[in-house]
Structures are given as structure tokens and as C-alpha cells.
Design a protein around this motif. Structure first.
Motif, PDB file in Angstrom:
ATOM      1  N   ASP A  57      58.242  32.668  57.154  1.00 54.90           N
ATOM      2  CA  ASP A  57      57.714  32.878  58.284  1.00 54.90           C
ATOM      3  C   ASP A  57      56.237  33.405  58.122  1.00 54.90           C
ATOM      4  O   ASP A  57      55.407  33.090  58.891  1.00 54.90           O
ATOM      5  N   ILE A  60      53.914  30.355  57.765  1.00 50.14           N
ATOM      6  CA  ILE A  60      53.765  30.023  58.970  1.00 50.14           C
ATOM      7  C   ILE A  60      52.805  30.610  59.965  1.00 50.14           C
ATOM      8  O   ILE A  60      51.778  30.043  60.590  1.00 50.14           O
ATOM      9  N   THR A 106      61.244  17.837  70.639  1.00 51.59           N
ATOM     10  CA  THR A 106      62.515  18.480  69.824  1.00 51.59           C
ATOM     11  C   THR A 106      63.158  19.284  70.783  1.00 51.59           C
ATOM     12  O   THR A 106      64.318  20.144  70.609  1.00 51.59           O
ATOM     13  N   VAL A 164      51.987  25.710  68.502  1.00 51.82           N
ATOM     14  CA  VAL A 164      53.682  25.351  68.258  1.00 51.82           C
ATOM     15  C   VAL A 164      54.022  26.883  67.130  1.00 51.82           C
ATOM     16  O   VAL A 164      55.061  26.521  67.435  1.00 51.82           O
ATOM     17  N   LEU A 165      52.947  27.008  66.177  1.00 48.24           N
ATOM     18  CA  LEU A 165      53.884  27.359  64.841  1.00 48.24           C
ATOM     19  C   LEU A 165      54.020  28.484  65.870  1.00 48.24           C
ATOM     20  O   LEU A 165      55.276  29.575  64.988  1.00 48.24           O
ATOM     21  N   ASP A 167      55.355  29.735  68.324  1.00 46.79           N
ATOM     22  CA  ASP A 167      56.939  29.352  68.888  1.00 46.79           C
ATOM     23  C   ASP A 167      57.614  29.325  67.743  1.00 46.79           C
ATOM     24  O   ASP A 167      59.146  29.878  68.313  1.00 46.79           O
ATOM     25  N   GLN A 168      57.459  29.123  66.215  1.00 49.70           N
ATOM     26  CA  GLN A 168      58.608  28.902  64.977  1.00 49.70           C
ATOM     27  C   GLN A 168      58.873  30.432  64.764  1.00 49.70           C
ATOM     28  O   GLN A 168      60.076  30.785  64.061  1.00 49.70           O
TER      29      GLN A 168
END
Length: 284
Positions: A57, A60, A106, A164-165, A167-168
Motif C-alpha cells: 500500500d 501504491i 471493474t 484510481v490508485l 481508491d485502492q
């Protein structure tokens, strides 16, 4: 949804205040203040929010921060050398559209009303971001070259990657993903300022505005992360991308700037899209 709208408002106000500062000094000198100030604000709040981040994490979050830093550098480079009335809406389209597509692909499920509202919001973002064509755009040296085009596409895609990242990130990571990503982006901005020979403080008249923009940036990034944790990426990214509406409205109210007809259509579409998305959320 509320957090997403707060994020949009914060980003819009931050851009407005930062834009005022950029009228008084080089934009890289403004960012040299806004990014570290935003990072400092996040560092003060992050321990209170708890959570932890590490391992995969952490990596990322760093990649997301690098994408955000590159997006800023590329976006301002495109604005400086290309026609703003093309660069701004194209970037906005990518920022709003790519995360929306990613979310739907997704597996995020939206009702027909929400999808309609999201599509209207994407159109609204492009219209609101579009500046009226001027004589300079028509006849001056500023034109849409291949370099400007790639910078524009790169900045929009990089902003989308950041969305997007982020959100991960796991919900138990608190605000630390923002701290890590902002720290990475700050390092890139500092390096860009050094490379461009702009590694120095902005003029005194721009310092207070730059600090304010940095604090607003910390608030809106926090709101954006909270929005992602309570909503769908497809919806949050589109609503947050409505931030140019706040910038345009502030320019109208504070600077008495005229809004073009296209921008007024965009503002109206933005209001309709928010209503549709809010209505679909209430039904759900």
C-alpha cells in the motif's frame, strides 16, 4: 456524495486562490509553497485520524503521488505553451471520464439515473472548463502542437491514475495515503522547480494566497479520500471533477469576470447532474 462535493468545492477554491497567486509570480514558485503547506497540514491531522500504511500500500501511494506530481507539471506546461480553451476541457474530460470507465469496468453498479447524471456531469466539466477563444488564441504563437497534445493527455491520464490508485487504499490506512502521495508529489515539484531555475519563494504579495491554496488543497484531498471510502469511484470521480464550476463562479463573484455562454450551459448541466446523482442515491 457530500464529501465529493466538498472536495470539488475545495479543489475549485484552491485553484482560484492559486490562480490569483500565479498572476503575481511564476506558477512553480506558487506550487513550491502550496504543496509543502498542504503536506504539513496533512501531517498535523493524520495522527489524529489513526490508521497505518506499509508494504504494498505504501508503494501504491507513492506511485499515486508521483502521478499527481507529474500531472501538475505536465498540466501547467501545457497551459503555458498551448491554447487554454483546448487544454483545460480535454484534461477535464480525461480526469472525469477515465475513473468513471474504470469503476464501471471493474464491477461498480450504477442505476440508469445515476449513469445519466454522471454522463451529464462529464459534459458539464468540459463545458465549464472551456474558456472563450480570444484573438491571441486565433492569431498568436499559442497553438495546439503535438507536444502540447501529449502533455495534455498525459496530465489528464496521470490525474486519473491518482484518483484510481487512491481508491485502492484500505480503509484502515487513515489519512496516511494522502501524506505519502503528497510527499512524493512535493519532491517531484521541488525537483521541477530546481530544473526550471525557479527554486525560490514567490513575491510577498503571493505568499498568503499560496499558503491559503495549500491549506485548501489539504482539506479537499481529505474530503476526496473520505468520499472514496463512502461512495463509488465512478460517482466520486465525476462529482469531484466538477471543481472548475467553483473556480468559474468565484471568478465571476470576486473578480467580476464574465462567463461565456458555453460555461453557463456547463454550470446548468452541472446542477442537473448533481440533482440526478443525488436523487438516485436517495432512492438506493
Amino acid at each position: 456524495m457530500v464529501f465529493a462535493l466538498v472536495a470539488a468545492l475545495g479543489y475549485g477554491l484552491s485553484d482560484f486562490v492559486g490562480g490569483l497567486a500565479s498572476r503575481r509570480t511564476h506558477v512553480l514558485r506558487v506550487v513550491l509553497v502550496t504543496y509543502p503547506v498542504g503536506l504539513a497540514g496533512l501531517l498535523l491531522v493524520a495522527p489524529l485520524a489513526g490508521g497505518h500504511i506499509g508494504g504494498y500500500d505504501l508503494l501504491i501511494a507513492m506511485i499515486g503521488g508521483a502521478a499527481n506530481g507529474l500531472a501538475i507539471i505536465w498540466f501547467y506546461s501545457a497551459l503555458a505553451t498551448g491554447p487554454m480553451n483546448v487544454v483545460s476541457p480535454l484534461t477535464a474530460l480525461l480526469v472525469a471520464g477515465l475513473p468513471l470507465i474504470f469503476g464501471l469496468v471493474t464491477g461498480e453498479s450504477l442505476g440508469a439515473v445515476a449513469i445519466g447524471g454522471a454522463l451529464l456531469a462529464v459534459i458539464a466539466v468540459v463545458l465549464v472548463s472551456r474558456e472563450e477563444r480570444t484573438a491571441v488564441d486565433e492569431t498568436g504563437p499559442v497553438r495546439m502542437t503535438a507536444r502540447v497534445g501529449w502533455l495534455t493527455i498525459g496530465s489528464g491520464a496521470a490525474f486519473a491514475v491518482y484518483f484510481v490508485l487512491l481508491d485502492q487504499m484500505p480503509h484502515d490506512s487513515g489519512l496516511w495515503p494522502l501524506v505519502v502521495s503528497r510527499g512524493t508529489a512535493t519532491a517531484l515539484v521541488l525537483a521541477a522547480a530546481v530544473a526550471a531555475g525557479q527554486f525560490r519563494m514567490p513575491e510577498r504579495s503571493a505568499v498568503a494566497l499560496s499558503v491559503t491554496a495549500g491549506l485548501l488543497d489539504a482539506v479537499c484531498n481529505t474530503a476526496f479520500l473520505l468520499a472514496l471510502r463512502t461512495g463509488l469511484l465512478a460517482v466520486v470521480s465525476v462529482l469531484t471533477s466538477l471543481y472548475p464550476a467553483a473556480t468559474v463562479l468565484m471568478a465571476r463573484l470576486v473578480l467580476k469576470e464574465r462567463t461565456g455562454r458555453v460555461q453557463r450551459y456547463g454550470l446548468a448541466l452541472a446542477a442537473i447532474s448533481v440533482t440526478l446523482i443525488a436523487g438516485s442515491s436517495a432512492i438506493a
